[in-house]
Design a protein around this motif. Structure first.
Motif, PDB file in Angstrom:
ATOM      1  N   LEU A  42       0.824  -1.205   0.000  1.00  0.00           N
ATOM      2  CA  LEU A  42       0.000   0.000   0.000  1.00  0.00           C
ATOM      3  C   LEU A  42       0.859   1.256   0.000  1.00  0.00           C
ATOM      4  O   LEU A  42       0.509   2.266  -0.631  1.00  0.00           O
ATOM      5  N   GLY A  43       1.972   1.206   0.710  1.00  0.00           N
ATOM      6  CA  GLY A  43       2.883   2.349   0.688  1.00  0.00           C
ATOM      7  C   GLY A  43       3.455   2.595  -0.698  1.00  0.00           C
ATOM      8  O   GLY A  43       3.549   3.750  -1.157  1.00  0.00           O
ATOM      9  N   HIS A  44       3.844   1.515  -1.390  1.00  0.00           N
ATOM     10  CA  HIS A  44       4.355   1.671  -2.762  1.00  0.00           C
ATOM     11  C   HIS A  44       3.271   2.223  -3.689  1.00  0.00           C
ATOM     12  O   HIS A  44       3.556   3.080  -4.546  1.00  0.00           O
ATOM     13  N   ASN A  45       2.030   1.740  -3.541  1.00  0.00           N
ATOM     14  CA  ASN A  45       0.945   2.223  -4.404  1.00  0.00           C
ATOM     15  C   ASN A  45       0.660   3.704  -4.176  1.00  0.00           C
ATOM     16  O   ASN A  45       0.415   4.455  -5.131  1.00  0.00           O
ATOM     17  N   LEU A  46       0.683   4.132  -2.904  1.00  0.00           N
ATOM     18  CA  LEU A  46       0.433   5.544  -2.619  1.00  0.00           C
ATOM     19  C   LEU A  46       1.519   6.438  -3.217  1.00  0.00           C
ATOM     20  O   LEU A  46       1.232   7.523  -3.744  1.00  0.00           O
ATOM     21  N   LYS A  47       2.756   5.989  -3.163  1.00  0.00           N
ATOM     22  CA  LYS A  47       3.841   6.789  -3.734  1.00  0.00           C
ATOM     23  C   LYS A  47       3.738   6.850  -5.253  1.00  0.00           C
ATOM     24  O   LYS A  47       4.000   7.891  -5.865  1.00  0.00           O
TER      25      LYS A  47
END
Length: 692
Positions: A488-493
């Motif tokens: 989820l962190g990668h997707n948000l970035k």
């Protein structure tokens, strides 16, 4: 006052009966001749008849009064107090009888000051007001569950509607009570005009059913439209259907109730219309062609409504219950707008059913085939949108198709990996992960859209939503799925980068400053709040994990089993080339190649058909043989070598034994006879599908 209103109709009928009785008795005495002797008997019969009728009317009136007083004691007390206070203010003596009846005694001084009495509007009584249940039967002398409507509209227009609403509100506070049948149940009821009405109908002209009222309320029909409604069935006052449905013309985009007449008079020069009217009247072909033209016009109108996000879509068959536009799909053959759940039944008996071409054969479901035929939204690639339509229909998919930022993220990944069919599932999974995060943010009420995630003030809410989706246990500081928190962190970035690029191109400085601030906060606080705990959980899960190594005897047994199964399915496939035998031999051969080469199963399973067919089968070059040993020369003659694409585009060599080559050549030879599509580029693809 309420008592006079409720009993107004019955008392009027009593007065009419008394008047008719007097006129009949007076007229009967004027008979002459032979009728003179029968006059007393006839007078007695008529008198007894009207007296019995008056008695039944009084009993019926008393029964209604008792039922109303039992059902609404509070309302009656309030009205009685209002009446007492009103007449006390008018210098009138008021008193309560033992049975609760208000007795008015005007003083002689204020006779002239009293207002003139007039008849008030009557109250319509139904089962709910009388405290009766729907299943309980009424006596013939009592009112039925239907409402009584006066003959004149003036008597039940303005005041009755307000009183009905107040009584309906009070009825919810009381439980329904069963009513005992009166002894006069066998008596004949009074002749009244009874009309069945819906509770949601208005008092004027043509009235709609309750379902149409819900339709007019504007229920959202699709995830990306909030003001789109579906045309509902309307009814008249008496409960009959109202034929007011209009169809939209394919050529002029205007609604008409008589589409055939309009086409014949205005568009008879069109080839489609001329073809339809070339058939004789009443023929089946003529009806089919006209129906197709109506459906095409409605489809153009529906597409425009869904694109604008407001309006009314026209289904082929109107429903009496509220529905949403996302529950409907257009038939791929006749283009009728039907419900998703009934599409499979319609496709079996559709008169314009034809062989579907150009669709993905692996998706045999009717809804999927019809979804592919829907128009592609603007600013979305057609191939990418087709991939999005393959997603499972649920609330997460609705969020994905609604949010433009998630679609832009999927478009970004599709531009990089869309050429590889095996990466489509990866792209869909990334979009669904983000959709789950958006759904969780909406539950807290702070993050309603994806754009709200990139507001710096909402960063604590973003962290809370990520913790909820990944299943963080605050007591033990462990994630249920720590890898999901990292993803989820990668997707948000990635979405932040996409929004930043869009803001730079459009020149929106406000969005650009918010996204840049969000990225700075993520660089500082994300590892502290999310990443550190997730990485620790992943590393601790690998501690003391047992490493299982197979015994040599088990490996030997497995290879022997695969060899025997390979020979068995080769024989079956040669004798009977069916898709089942082809699939079984393909599975066994794939397992043999993976075990023999000790390669990743994903790399070997993605082996293309061209990689095997175009392999180099010639012997080694003489100059190369000079550098090889005798053992290596014999191995080169025994094994065949092919090269496939591996991880990150690297070349991966694969060795094949003679038995494997024999099985794979048989698969290539019989793949067309076993329903393996030519469009399937994989060596071990599934029959009747384009995937592995």
């Amino acid at each position: 006052m309420l008592q006079s209103q409720r009993g107004g109709d019955d008392m009027d009928e009593e007065k009419e009966d008394e008047t008719s009785y007097k006129s009949t008795t007076n007229g009967s005495t004027e008979c002459t001749g032979d009728d003179v002797t029968d006059a007393p008997e006839r007078k007695t019969k008529v008198q007894s008849h009207y007296l019995s009728r008056l008695q039944k009317l009084r009993m019926h009136h008393n029964a209604c009064e008792e039922q109303y007083m039992k059902a609404y004691p509070k309302t009656i007390n309030v009205e009685r107090e209002k009446t007492l206070s009103l007449y006390q203010s008018m210098n009138t003596k008021c008193s309560d009888d033992s049975d609760g009846t208000v007795i008015l005694e005007p003083t002689p001084d204020n006779d002239t000051s009293l207002p003139e009495l007039r008849r008030t509007d009557s109250i319509s009584l139904n089962r709910k007001m009388l405290g009766r249940t729907a299943e309980e039967s009424l006596s013939s002398s009592e009112l039925s569950g239907d409402e009584y409507i006066p003959d004149t509209e003036e008597e039940s227009d303005s005041n009755s509607s307000a009183e009905e609403e107040s009584l309906a509100k009070n009825a919810k506070q009381h439980k329904k009570k069963k009513v005992k049948k009166s002894k006069t149940s066998r008596s004949q009821p009074c002749k009244r005009r009874i009309v069945t009405r819906s509770g949601s109908l208005a008092n004027s002209g043509t009235k709609e059913s309750s379902s149409s009222d819900e339709r007019d309320s504007g229920e959202p029909s699709s995830p990306d439209t909030s003001n789109v409604t579906v045309m509902m069935l309307k009814k008249k006052t008496g409960g009959g259907r109202l034929y007011n449905k209009k169809y939209y013309c394919l050529f002029c985009s205007k609604p008409f109730s008589k589409m055939a007449r309009h086409l014949e008079s205005k568009h008879k020069d069109k080839p489609e219309v001329a073809r339809a009217f070339a058939f004789p009247k009443g023929s089946k072909e003529r009806r089919l062609q006209l129906s197709l033209l109506r459906n095409k016009g409605n489809r153009c109108h529906n597409a425009q409504v869904l694109k604008e996000g407001k309006g009314v879509v026209i289904p082929r068959q109107q429903s009496s219950s509220p529905a949403r536009a996302r529950d409907y799909l257009h038939c791929i053959n006749c283009e009728a707008y039907l419900k998703r759940r009934s599409l499979w039944r319609h496709m079996q008996r559709c008169h314009l059913n034809k062989k579907v071409k150009g669709m993905k054969p692996g998706k045999t479901r009717v809804q999927s085939l019809c979804s592919y035929a829907e128009p592609v939204p603007e600013s979305v690639n057609a191939r990418f949108w087709k991939m999005v339509l393959e997603m499972h229909e649920d609330e997460i998919t609705n969020v994905v198709r609604k949010e433009d930022v998630i679609l832009k993220l999927g478009q970004h990944l599709f531009n990089k990996h869309g050429h590889d069919v095996t990466k489509h599932e990866y792209i869909r999974q990334k979009m669904r992960e983000t959709g789950r995060l958006v759904l969780q943010g909406k539950k807290h009420g702070k993050l309603n859209e994806v754009s709200d995630f990139f507001v710096p003030a909402n960063f604590p809410h973003v962290i809370k939503a990520v913790h909820s989706v990944a299943g963080l246990n605050e007591e033990t500081s462990t994630y249920k799925t720590p890898s999901l928190a990292l993803k989820l962190g990668h997707n948000l970035k990635k979405m932040a980068n996409v929004i930043e690029c869009e803001a730079m191109m459009s020149g929106d400085k406000n969005i650009l400053s918010d996204v840049q601030a969000f990225k700075q906060i993520c660089d500082t606080k994300w590892s502290e709040c999310v990443s550190s705990q997730a990485l620790r959980n992943l590393s601790e899960a690998k501690w003391n994990s047992p490493q299982l190594l197979p015994f040599a005897e088990d490996v030997k047994k497995m290879h022997q089993y695969l060899d025997s199964q390979s020979k068995e399915y080769q024989t079956k496939l040669e004798e009977e080339p069916t898709s089942k035998n082809w699939a079984e031999l393909s599975k066994v051969t794939l397992c043999q190649v993976i075990l023999f080469n000790r390669r990743r199963e994903g790399e070997v399973s993605k082996m293309s058909l061209n990689s095997f067919v175009l392999r180099d089968t010639s012997s080694t070059h003489p100059d190369v043989e000079l550098a090889l040993t005798d053992l290596e020369k014999s191995l080169c003659k025994h094994f065949q070598r092919i090269e496939i694409r591996g991880k990150r585009g690297r070349k991966v060599p694969i060795l094949l034994t003679p038995d494997m080559v024999t099985s794979m050549e048989l698969l290539v030879k019989t793949h067309r006879n076993c329903d393996v599509l030519d469009e399937n580029v994989f060596m071990f693809g599934r029959p009747q599908a384009l995937s592995l």
